[in-house]
Design a protein around this motif. Structure first.
Motif, mmCIF file in Angstrom:
data_model
loop_
_atom_site.group_PDB
_atom_site.id
_atom_site.type_symbol
_atom_site.label_atom_id
_atom_site.label_comp_id
_atom_site.label_asym_id
_atom_site.label_seq_id
_atom_site.Cartn_x
_atom_site.Cartn_y
_atom_site.Cartn_z
ATOM 1 N N ALA A 47 34.001 -24.184 10.930
ATOM 2 C CA ALA A 47 32.910 -23.530 11.660
ATOM 3 C C ALA A 47 31.884 -24.553 12.119
ATOM 4 N N ARG A 48 31.565 -25.510 11.244
ATOM 5 C CA ARG A 48 30.649 -26.587 11.657
ATOM 6 C C ARG A 48 31.243 -27.402 12.803
ATOM 7 N N ASN A 49 32.529 -27.735 12.700
ATOM 8 C CA ASN A 49 33.161 -28.548 13.739
ATOM 9 C C ASN A 49 33.171 -27.830 15.082
ATOM 10 N N ALA A 50 33.432 -26.521 15.052
ATOM 11 C CA ALA A 50 33.400 -25.753 16.301
ATOM 12 C C ALA A 50 32.013 -25.815 16.932
ATOM 13 N N ARG A 51 30.975 -25.766 16.095
ATOM 14 C CA ARG A 51 29.608 -25.833 16.621
ATOM 15 C C ARG A 51 29.268 -27.233 17.123
ATOM 16 N N ILE A 52 29.788 -28.269 16.456
ATOM 17 C CA ILE A 52 29.601 -29.636 16.945
ATOM 18 C C ILE A 52 30.220 -29.794 18.330
ATOM 19 N N LEU A 53 31.434 -29.328 18.470
ATOM 20 C CA LEU A 53 32.139 -29.454 19.752
ATOM 21 C C LEU A 53 31.458 -28.619 20.825
#
Length: 311
Positions: A47-53
């Motif tokens: 979920a964090r990675n999706a928000r980073i991207l």
């Protein structure tokens, strides 16, 4: 211009990252939400990675929902060796400015699909199918309301990539895959037979790097990491880029050749857990062939779409 309403369910993951950049930069898609599931790395990280991207792409208009942190009835199993401990290869993670949206990913899928006309919303599933299985358990009518469900998962002639006969997403939660495939969902499978044709060659990565945008640099970084890891672990110079395939099909179906089939998933055997039995013969299947299996791919066409999207 009519845009395809789309939800992407994913577990970023380096190839998920490339697929997200493809979707974020494609004007033909109305991206309704990103739903995160535990898979390549734990769900808090996906979920964090999706928000980073999302932040790199400048697409904070797209909500990100956190979903299942574990398979339906198995222990979680990651693939950090192929994606990095944080799931983003060599990219240093950071806390994105915008948080996750409120609510569970399964509930978000139900609300977004059921609140629109039947067959209106497409779903691309790039990780284990846990979120979709949970949504279907809660709202069985979802199966007939969803548009095409384009899934990266499964393997047939190519064999597996986590065991001898299983692809990782289906191996990680075979029960969820079996449940989804047993419903009336219009499922199109992009297994290893197709995705192994889509290779991040040095020339293709260099072409992305030459674009020079933050999105292009992020996508190229993911592929460079995969190239190094695949050389070390598998011995391949050009790693397969799996997850852009379902998104690319939704954008340009003629890049793929599909064949009608019936797909069942092994859930009981430890030896063949997650194996996909792909049957093309209706007489043998004993029922209509209601799934579709991707066989041939125009890899250059997919990389052209990615390059255009990140430009």
């Amino acid at each position: 211009m009519t845009r395809t309403p789309l939800i992407i369910d994913c577990d970023p993951g380096v190839d998920d990252a490339v697929a997200l950049m493809l979707a974020f930069g494609s004007s033909d898609l109305e991206l309704l939400a990103i739903t995160a599931v535990g898979g390549n790395v734990p769900v808090v990280k996906t979920a964090r990675n999706a928000r980073i991207l999302r932040q790199i792409a400048g697409r904070e208009d797209v909500p990100v929902f956190m979903g299942a942190d574990r398979p339906l009835r198995r222990e979680p199993a990651g693939a950090g060796e192929f994606h990095g401990a944080e799931g983003l290869g060599d990219m240093a993670p950071f806390e994105p400015a915008a948080p996750c949206a409120d609510g569970h990913a399964a509930d978000a899928i139900i609300a977004l699909v059921m609140g629109r006309p039947a067959k209106f919303v497409a779903l691309a599933v790039l990780g284990p199918l846990t979120n979709l299985a949970l949504a279907l358990r809660k709202e069985p009518a979802l199966a007939e309301r969803l548009g095409p469900v384009a899934v990266m998962g499964g393997a047939r002639s190519e064999g597996g990539n986590i065991t001898a006969s299983a692809e990782f997403n289906f191996w990680a939660d075979p029960d969820a895959a079996a449940e989804v495939l047993a419903t009336g969902c219009d499922v199109v499978l992009f297994g290893l037979d197709a995705t192994h044709q889509v290779r991040a060659t040095t020339a293709r990565i260099s072409a992305l790097e030459a674009v020079g945008t933050p999105m292009a640099e992020a996508a190229a970084s993911m592929m460079r990491f995969s190239q190094r890891v695949e050389r070390e672990i598998v011995g391949w110079d050009a790693p397969p880029v799996h997850d852009p395939c379902p998104v690319a099909w939704l954008l340009k179906p003629d890049l793929f050749k599909l064949k009608a089939c019936r797909i069942a998933v092994e859930t009981e055997s430890d030896l063949t857990r997650g194996h996909t039995a792909v049957e093309f013969r209706e007489a043998v299947a004993g029922e209509p062939l209601r799934h579709r299996w991707a066989r041939d791919v125009d890899a250059d066409g997919i990389f052209d779409l990615i390059t255009k999207a990140v430009s």
